[in-house]
Design an enzyme around this catalytic site. Structure first.
Site, mmCIF file in Angstrom:
data_model
loop_
_atom_site.group_PDB
_atom_site.id
_atom_site.type_symbol
_atom_site.label_atom_id
_atom_site.label_comp_id
_atom_site.label_asym_id
_atom_site.label_seq_id
_atom_site.Cartn_x
_atom_site.Cartn_y
_atom_site.Cartn_z
ATOM 1 N N ASP A 51 36.261 -24.452 -8.985
ATOM 2 C CA ASP A 51 36.639 -25.566 -9.863
ATOM 3 C C ASP A 51 36.424 -25.171 -11.330
ATOM 4 O O ASP A 51 36.697 -25.962 -12.238
ATOM 5 C CB ASP A 51 35.923 -26.870 -9.492
ATOM 6 C CG ASP A 51 34.428 -26.805 -9.701
ATOM 7 O OD1 ASP A 51 33.889 -25.709 -9.955
ATOM 8 O OD2 ASP A 51 33.765 -27.877 -9.608
ATOM 9 N N ASP A 90 36.919 -24.665 -3.630
ATOM 10 C CA ASP A 90 35.789 -25.398 -4.193
ATOM 11 C C ASP A 90 36.074 -26.894 -4.121
ATOM 12 O O ASP A 90 37.149 -27.342 -4.546
ATOM 13 C CB ASP A 90 35.655 -24.989 -5.667
ATOM 14 C CG ASP A 90 34.219 -24.860 -6.116
ATOM 15 O OD1 ASP A 90 33.306 -25.177 -5.332
ATOM 16 O OD2 ASP A 90 34.022 -24.407 -7.259
ATOM 17 N N GLU A 122 28.559 -27.929 -4.141
ATOM 18 C CA GLU A 122 27.326 -27.724 -4.896
ATOM 19 C C GLU A 122 26.221 -28.675 -4.447
ATOM 20 O O GLU A 122 26.490 -29.821 -4.109
ATOM 21 C CB GLU A 122 27.589 -27.986 -6.390
ATOM 22 C CG GLU A 122 28.582 -27.036 -7.011
ATOM 23 C CD GLU A 122 28.847 -27.350 -8.487
ATOM 24 O OE1 GLU A 122 28.178 -28.228 -9.079
ATOM 25 O OE2 GLU A 122 29.749 -26.703 -9.050
ATOM 26 N N GLU A 189 23.465 -19.438 -8.498
ATOM 27 C CA GLU A 189 23.966 -19.308 -9.872
ATOM 28 C C GLU A 189 22.830 -19.433 -10.881
ATOM 29 O O GLU A 189 22.048 -20.399 -10.840
ATOM 30 C CB GLU A 189 25.039 -20.379 -10.144
ATOM 31 C CG GLU A 189 25.588 -20.284 -11.566
ATOM 32 C CD GLU A 189 26.910 -21.010 -11.804
ATOM 33 O OE1 GLU A 189 27.480 -21.555 -10.845
ATOM 34 O OE2 GLU A 189 27.354 -21.025 -12.964
#
Ligand code: KIV
Length: 272
Positions: A51, A90, A122, A189
């Site tokens: 995304d 995503d 996420e 990340e």
């Protein structure tokens, strides 16, 4: 009818096996047919339709405005090109946070309509029920912890996560919970190298780092960043493997000059 399908495409079993064998996993993002074809021909293991589309292709400041329709549109283009790489779509903001049921319905669209083989979402323990729901329906899920850009306003900026001991412990626990919920891999990340190493050693599914250091089982970068398409700012974790921005500008300036001074199109590029 034969039950065998002839496909050389990587599966999540191949990806998990690579961790067992100690073979590093390569992932790059793509948002269109042209780049997806190149990545696939080069032998990248997985292509992520991130995304990050919102920022690097659509020109938004964050990933938050990206919609399901945006992601489906670009995932379809990427899937049309990818023959060998595993394509992961995503899930955009609010496509999986509302309820596990609506998350499953949205995840399914990426496989059914857009040709992806997996989805990414996420979040840590709070998403475990959703990951379980989606994977129970046969849809592979890549999790994503550490810096989670869809929570940027809560986090307060693009900063390294898990620097303090309690925060680091929470991220390690999240990774274990997500593995238990059925995720086939986890993006880490912007986390300290040591923390990424500890997570990588404490779970059996592959970790894919972006700003997570060398000990992750694999690496992912945003294709526009690693090709040097953007010339204003380069984050510390990005290595530019090419510097295309000035190359593209050079080509475009030559074109402008040649059209203006009537040297293009010449005889070679014209028809008799
Ligand atoms: O959207 C994206 O490109 C991502 C990667 C940075 C992991 O989530």
């Amino acid at each position: 009818m034969s039950t065998h399908t002839k496909s050389s495409r990587k599966t999540i079993l191949d990806i998990k096996k690579m961790k067992e064998l100690g073979e590093k996993i390569t992932v790059l993002t793509a948002y269109d047919y042209a780049i997806s074809s190149i990545l696939d021909e080069c032998g990248i293991d997985m292509i992520l339709v991130g995304d990050s589309l919102g920022m690097v292709v659509l020109g938004y400041d964050t990933t938050l405005p990206v919609t399901m329709e945006d992601m489906l549109h670009h995932t379809k283009a990427v899937s049309r090109a990818a023959q060998n790489s595993l394509v992961i779509a995503d899930m955009p903001f609010l496509s999986y946070q509302v309820s596990p049921q609506s998350a499953l319905a949205n995840a399914g669209r990426f496989l059914q309509e857009a040709g992806a083989q997996a989805v990414k979402l996420e979040g840590g323990r709070d998403t475990a029920e959703t990951v379980r729901k989606i994977t129970s329906a046969g849809i592979p899920v890549m999790a994503h912890i550490g810096l989670t850009p869809q929570s940027i306003h809560q986090i307060g900026g693009f900063k390294v996560q898990g620097k303090k001991e309690d925060a680091a412990l929470r991220i390690i626990e999240d990774a274990k919970i997500l593995e238990d919920a059925g995720a086939f891999s986890i993006v880490l990340e912007l986390v300290p190298e040591k923390l990424a190493e500890e997570i990588t050693k404490s779970i059996n599914i592959p970790t894919i780092g972006i700003g997570g250091g060398i000990h992750c089982d694999g690496q992912v970068l945003v294709i526009n960043d690693m090709l040097g398409l953007y010339d204003k700012f380069t984050p510390k974790h990005v290595k530019k493997y090419a510097n295309l921005n000035p190359e593209i500008k050079k080509a475009i300036k030559s074109y402008i000059t040649e059209v203006k001074n009537c040297s293009f199109p010449d005889a070679e590029h014209s028809f008799k």
